[in-house]
Write an enzyme that holds these catalytic residues in place. Sequence first.
Site, PDB file in Angstrom:
ATOM      1  N   ASP A   1       0.845  -1.202   0.000  1.00 15.81           N
ATOM      2  CA  ASP A   1       0.000   0.000   0.000  1.00 15.81           C
ATOM      3  C   ASP A   1       0.880   1.250   0.000  1.00 15.81           C
ATOM      4  O   ASP A   1       0.709   2.173  -0.796  1.00 15.81           O
ATOM      5  CB  ASP A   1      -0.891  -0.039   1.256  1.00 15.81           C
ATOM      6  CG  ASP A   1      -2.053   0.938   1.211  1.00 15.81           C
ATOM      7  OD1 ASP A   1      -2.755   1.042   2.235  1.00 15.81           O
ATOM      8  OD2 ASP A   1      -2.271   1.589   0.172  1.00 15.81           O
TER       9      ASP A   1
ATOM     10  N   SER B   1      -3.056  -9.899   1.927  1.00 13.52           N
ATOM     11  CA  SER B   1      -3.147 -10.384   3.319  1.00 13.52           C
ATOM     12  C   SER B   1      -1.945 -11.197   3.785  1.00 13.52           C
ATOM     13  O   SER B   1      -1.905 -11.574   4.966  1.00 13.52           O
ATOM     14  CB  SER B   1      -4.431 -11.205   3.551  1.00 13.52           C
ATOM     15  OG  SER B   1      -5.570 -10.370   3.507  1.00 13.52           O
TER      16      SER B   1
HETATM   17  N1  APR Z   1       5.461  -5.168  -4.810  1.00 12.81           N
HETATM   18  C1  APR Z   1       4.873  -6.389  -4.653  1.00 12.81           C
HETATM   19  N2  APR Z   1       4.604  -6.928  -3.453  1.00 12.81           N
HETATM   20  C2  APR Z   1       4.949  -6.213  -2.359  1.00 12.81           C
HETATM   21  C3  APR Z   1       5.549  -4.937  -2.431  1.00 12.81           C
HETATM   22  C4  APR Z   1       5.807  -4.425  -3.724  1.00 12.81           C
HETATM   23  N3  APR Z   1       6.381  -3.219  -3.914  1.00 12.81           N
HETATM   24  N4  APR Z   1       5.761  -4.487  -1.155  1.00 12.81           N
HETATM   25  C5  APR Z   1       5.314  -5.459  -0.332  1.00 12.81           C
HETATM   26  N5  APR Z   1       4.831  -6.503  -1.041  1.00 12.81           N
HETATM   27  C6  APR Z   1       4.279  -7.770  -0.578  1.00 12.81           C
HETATM   28  C7  APR Z   1       4.602  -8.205   0.831  1.00 12.81           C
HETATM   29  O1  APR Z   1       5.924  -8.737   0.913  1.00 12.81           O
HETATM   30  C8  APR Z   1       3.520  -9.266   1.035  1.00 12.81           C
HETATM   31  O2  APR Z   1       3.924 -10.503   0.460  1.00 12.81           O
HETATM   32  O3  APR Z   1       2.863  -7.673  -0.588  1.00 12.81           O
HETATM   33  C9  APR Z   1       2.337  -8.721   0.213  1.00 12.81           C
HETATM   34  C10 APR Z   1       1.206  -8.134   1.059  1.00 12.81           C
HETATM   35  O4  APR Z   1       1.777  -7.535   2.220  1.00 12.81           O
HETATM   36  P1  APR Z   1       1.223  -6.136   2.825  1.00 12.81           P
HETATM   37  O5  APR Z   1       1.609  -5.042   1.916  1.00 12.81           O
HETATM   38  O6  APR Z   1       1.684  -6.086   4.231  1.00 12.81           O
HETATM   39  O7  APR Z   1      -0.370  -6.275   2.734  1.00 12.81           O
HETATM   40  P2  APR Z   1      -1.378  -7.050   3.698  1.00 12.81           P
HETATM   41  O8  APR Z   1      -0.750  -8.240   4.357  1.00 12.81           O
HETATM   42  O9  APR Z   1      -2.608  -7.258   2.866  1.00 12.81           O
HETATM   43  O10 APR Z   1      -1.677  -5.994   4.868  1.00 12.81           O
HETATM   44  C11 APR Z   1      -2.437  -4.848   4.526  1.00 12.81           C
HETATM   45  O11 APR Z   1      -0.869  -3.373   5.539  1.00 12.81           O
HETATM   46  O12 APR Z   1       0.211  -1.772   4.340  1.00 12.81           O
HETATM   47  C12 APR Z   1      -0.839  -1.995   5.191  1.00 12.81           C
HETATM   48  O13 APR Z   1      -2.454  -0.327   4.604  1.00 12.81           O
HETATM   49  C13 APR Z   1      -2.160  -1.711   4.542  1.00 12.81           C
HETATM   50  O14 APR Z   1      -3.367  -1.951   6.575  1.00 12.81           O
HETATM   51  C14 APR Z   1      -3.072  -2.579   5.352  1.00 12.81           C
HETATM   52  C15 APR Z   1      -2.218  -3.820   5.593  1.00 12.81           C
END
Ligand code: APR
Length: 170
Positions: free
Chosen positions: A33, A121
Amino acid sequence: MDLRAVRGDITEADVDVIVNAANPGLLGGGGVDGAIHRAAGPAVLAECRTIVARLPGHRLPRGQAVATTAGRLPARWIVHTAGPIWSASRDHSAVLRSCYAESLRVADELGARSVAFPAISAGIYGWPVEDAAGQAVAGVRATAVDHVVEVRFVLFSDPVLAAFEAALSG
Ligand code: APR
């Protein structure tokens, strides 16, 4: 519809729609995000504010999806979805599958031909990676589309890539 898993940074994916693993507040966060908002620029957050202000309770229900501009990203749109938080006691699998199905439906309605998904997630929300990959592939495969011809799972690490490759081969 061609499904594939690749290692990379989703903000660099050359697709029509990039899916963001957001939260119900839609106003940014960490993880993917944060990366998407940083790369896409302030226009995306501005549009998210407008959208969330119109939603009941000013929250996007988990499992649903909304589209915004992609700002400075190479994509045409960003589709934001809010994944379920992992729980060992309650099964939220259907909500996670819905994130993929609804994001794909919204992208298809826009006329997108290619869509990139992160591992929704599977980061801060704590979902076990192998199961997250299985739910992702099941959610996409269960969704009928008219325009989308390519779905790309863009994974940020080798272990997550391996989990999605295994889910795709199953
Ligand atoms: N490109 C692709 N994948 C990514 C990137 C990127 N630039 N950055 C992180 N990821 C991966 C992470 O390593 C993980 O495997 O995306 C996947 C989802 O992780 P999160 O971003 O933590 O998302 P999520 O687990 O759904 O948690 C969502 O986190 O960032 C906050 O605002 C968001 O509150 C929400 C929660």
